[in-house]
Design a protein around this motif. Structure first.
Motif, PDB file in Angstrom:
ATOM      1  N   THR A 191      12.803  50.601 -60.415  1.00 19.46           N
ATOM      2  CA  THR A 191      13.492  49.140 -60.421  1.00 19.46           C
ATOM      3  C   THR A 191      14.091  48.264 -61.606  1.00 19.46           C
ATOM      4  O   THR A 191      14.329  47.306 -61.098  1.00 19.46           O
ATOM      5  CB  THR A 191      11.565  49.240 -60.042  1.00 19.46           C
ATOM      6  OG1 THR A 191      10.910  49.551 -59.605  1.00 19.46           O
ATOM      7  CG2 THR A 191      11.052  47.672 -59.856  1.00 19.46           C
ATOM      8  N   GLN A 192      14.049  48.554 -62.877  1.00 16.94           N
ATOM      9  CA  GLN A 192      14.559  47.512 -64.013  1.00 16.94           C
ATOM     10  C   GLN A 192      15.365  49.207 -64.679  1.00 16.94           C
ATOM     11  O   GLN A 192      14.215  49.911 -65.278  1.00 16.94           O
ATOM     12  CB  GLN A 192      13.181  47.003 -64.540  1.00 16.94           C
ATOM     13  CG  GLN A 192      12.996  46.177 -63.755  1.00 16.94           C
ATOM     14  CD  GLN A 192      11.230  46.486 -63.265  1.00 16.94           C
ATOM     15  OE1 GLN A 192      10.999  45.700 -62.078  1.00 16.94           O
ATOM     16  NE2 GLN A 192      10.966  47.540 -63.741  1.00 16.94           N
ATOM     17  N   VAL A 193      16.774  48.199 -65.123  1.00 14.40           N
ATOM     18  CA  VAL A 193      17.433  49.076 -66.588  1.00 14.40           C
ATOM     19  C   VAL A 193      17.575  48.244 -67.491  1.00 14.40           C
ATOM     20  O   VAL A 193      17.719  46.815 -67.060  1.00 14.40           O
ATOM     21  CB  VAL A 193      18.155  49.273 -66.223  1.00 14.40           C
ATOM     22  CG1 VAL A 193      19.561  50.431 -67.007  1.00 14.40           C
ATOM     23  CG2 VAL A 193      17.964  50.796 -65.088  1.00 14.40           C
ATOM     24  N   PHE A 194      17.424  48.807 -68.656  1.00 10.50           N
ATOM     25  CA  PHE A 194      17.549  47.953 -69.616  1.00 10.50           C
ATOM     26  C   PHE A 194      18.273  48.608 -71.111  1.00 10.50           C
ATOM     27  O   PHE A 194      17.582  49.272 -71.206  1.00 10.50           O
ATOM     28  CB  PHE A 194      15.476  46.566 -70.042  1.00 10.50           C
ATOM     29  CG  PHE A 194      15.469  46.060 -69.682  1.00 10.50           C
ATOM     30  CD1 PHE A 194      16.230  44.953 -69.490  1.00 10.50           C
ATOM     31  CD2 PHE A 194      14.721  46.597 -68.303  1.00 10.50           C
ATOM     32  CE1 PHE A 194      14.656  44.256 -68.177  1.00 10.50           C
ATOM     33  CE2 PHE A 194      13.709  45.966 -67.657  1.00 10.50           C
ATOM     34  CZ  PHE A 194      13.873  44.577 -68.324  1.00 10.50           C
ATOM     35  N   GLY A 195      19.027  47.684 -71.765  1.00  4.79           N
ATOM     36  CA  GLY A 195      19.702  48.282 -73.031  1.00  4.79           C
ATOM     37  C   GLY A 195      18.360  47.233 -73.763  1.00  4.79           C
ATOM     38  O   GLY A 195      17.862  45.990 -73.841  1.00  4.79           O
ATOM     39  N   PRO A 204      20.312  43.546 -68.047  1.00  2.09           N
ATOM     40  CA  PRO A 204      19.938  42.866 -69.207  1.00  2.09           C
ATOM     41  C   PRO A 204      20.056  43.732 -70.580  1.00  2.09           C
ATOM     42  O   PRO A 204      19.403  45.320 -70.222  1.00  2.09           O
ATOM     43  CB  PRO A 204      18.655  41.468 -68.698  1.00  2.09           C
ATOM     44  CG  PRO A 204      18.610  41.995 -67.886  1.00  2.09           C
ATOM     45  CD  PRO A 204      19.177  43.273 -67.003  1.00  2.09           C
ATOM     46  N   VAL A 205      20.379  43.273 -71.568  1.00  2.00           N
ATOM     47  CA  VAL A 205      20.194  43.740 -72.574  1.00  2.00           C
ATOM     48  C   VAL A 205      19.119  42.866 -73.381  1.00  2.00           C
ATOM     49  O   VAL A 205      19.061  41.703 -73.573  1.00  2.00           O
ATOM     50  CB  VAL A 205      21.501  44.142 -73.251  1.00  2.00           C
ATOM     51  CG1 VAL A 205      20.684  44.936 -74.977  1.00  2.00           C
ATOM     52  CG2 VAL A 205      22.359  45.021 -72.780  1.00  2.00           C
ATOM     53  N   LEU A 206      18.116  43.295 -73.848  1.00  3.38           N
ATOM     54  CA  LEU A 206      16.983  42.795 -75.067  1.00  3.38           C
ATOM     55  C   LEU A 206      17.359  43.011 -75.942  1.00  3.38           C
ATOM     56  O   LEU A 206      17.436  44.468 -76.580  1.00  3.38           O
ATOM     57  CB  LEU A 206      15.044  43.079 -74.467  1.00  3.38           C
ATOM     58  CG  LEU A 206      15.143  44.135 -73.047  1.00  3.38           C
ATOM     59  CD1 LEU A 206      14.176  44.462 -72.430  1.00  3.38           C
ATOM     60  CD2 LEU A 206      15.944  42.182 -71.501  1.00  3.38           C
ATOM     61  N   SER A 207      16.814  42.027 -77.342  1.00  2.59           N
ATOM     62  CA  SER A 207      17.926  41.864 -78.641  1.00  2.59           C
ATOM     63  C   SER A 207      15.880  41.508 -78.691  1.00  2.59           C
ATOM     64  O   SER A 207      14.941  41.249 -78.616  1.00  2.59           O
ATOM     65  CB  SER A 207      17.867  40.317 -78.643  1.00  2.59           C
ATOM     66  OG  SER A 207      17.987  40.468 -80.104  1.00  2.59           O
TER      67      SER A 207
END
Length: 191
Positions: A102-106, A127-130
């Protein structure tokens, strides 16, 4: 030995990370309710996301034309390969979604500002998460390494189903194969 091209890497010249057991506790773990800033300028709480999410973590992506964090970066097992890993997830994004993500994140401990530049430069569709403040890293006891006074995530990928970790890819090597391995697992384990 430093291989200067960020994407074309001779993996036979890079030491592979060993499974040190540092991610064994993650399988089945609940995701804590921690807000992380994403490169689309939203705040993401992985614990609040329904369905299946894929989160791939890495130490730090490189900057073209800039020197490595330390001279022997390529010789640190698991350090080299963040850009190839990220680009592989970019290139397989549609297939990952079709296979049930459903979602992909770095995810990295790099700053939001750096990640925004990198996401634009690499044309990332996710999106990439910090986790610059290490909130999620500490809460989940994610595997880390210390380099040049910085705490960096060791490379891994998590499949999260309704806020619980259902699969862990660790260690990850070679990094550019990680997205395909995740895709194969998603296809074999529909949500």
């Amino acid at each position: 030995m430093i291989q200067k091209n960020l994407l074309e890497v001779d993996w036979s010249q890079i030491p592979a990370p060993l499974d040190d057991g540092a991610a064994a506790h993650l399988l089945g773990a609940a995701i804590p309710p921690i807000d992380l800033r994403a490169t689309d300028d939203s705040m993401v709480t992985l614990a609040a996301l329904p369905g299946r999410s894929v989160v791939f973590a890495y130490p730090r992506t490189g900057e073209p034309g800039k020197i490595a964090l330390v001279d022997d970066w390529d010789m640190i097992p698991g350090a080299r390969g963040c850009t190839p890993q990220t680009c592989a997830f970019r290139d397989l994004f549609a297939e990952l979604k079709a296979a049930g993500a459903t979602q992909v994140f770095g995810l990295s401990t790099q700053s939001y500002a750096y990640q925004v530049e990198m996401a634009a430069r690499l044309h990332l569709p996710f999106p990439v998460l910090s986790d610059e403040k290490l909130a999620l890293t500490k809460a989940l006891a994610l595997p880390t390494l210390e380099v040049a006074g910085l705490t960096l995530l060791r490379r891994l990928a998590l499949v999260i189903d309704d806020a619980r970790i259902s699969h862990v890819f660790y260690p990850v090597f070679p990094p550019d194969r990680n997205a395909a391995d995740v895709l194969d697992w998603l296809r074999a384990h529909p949500a």
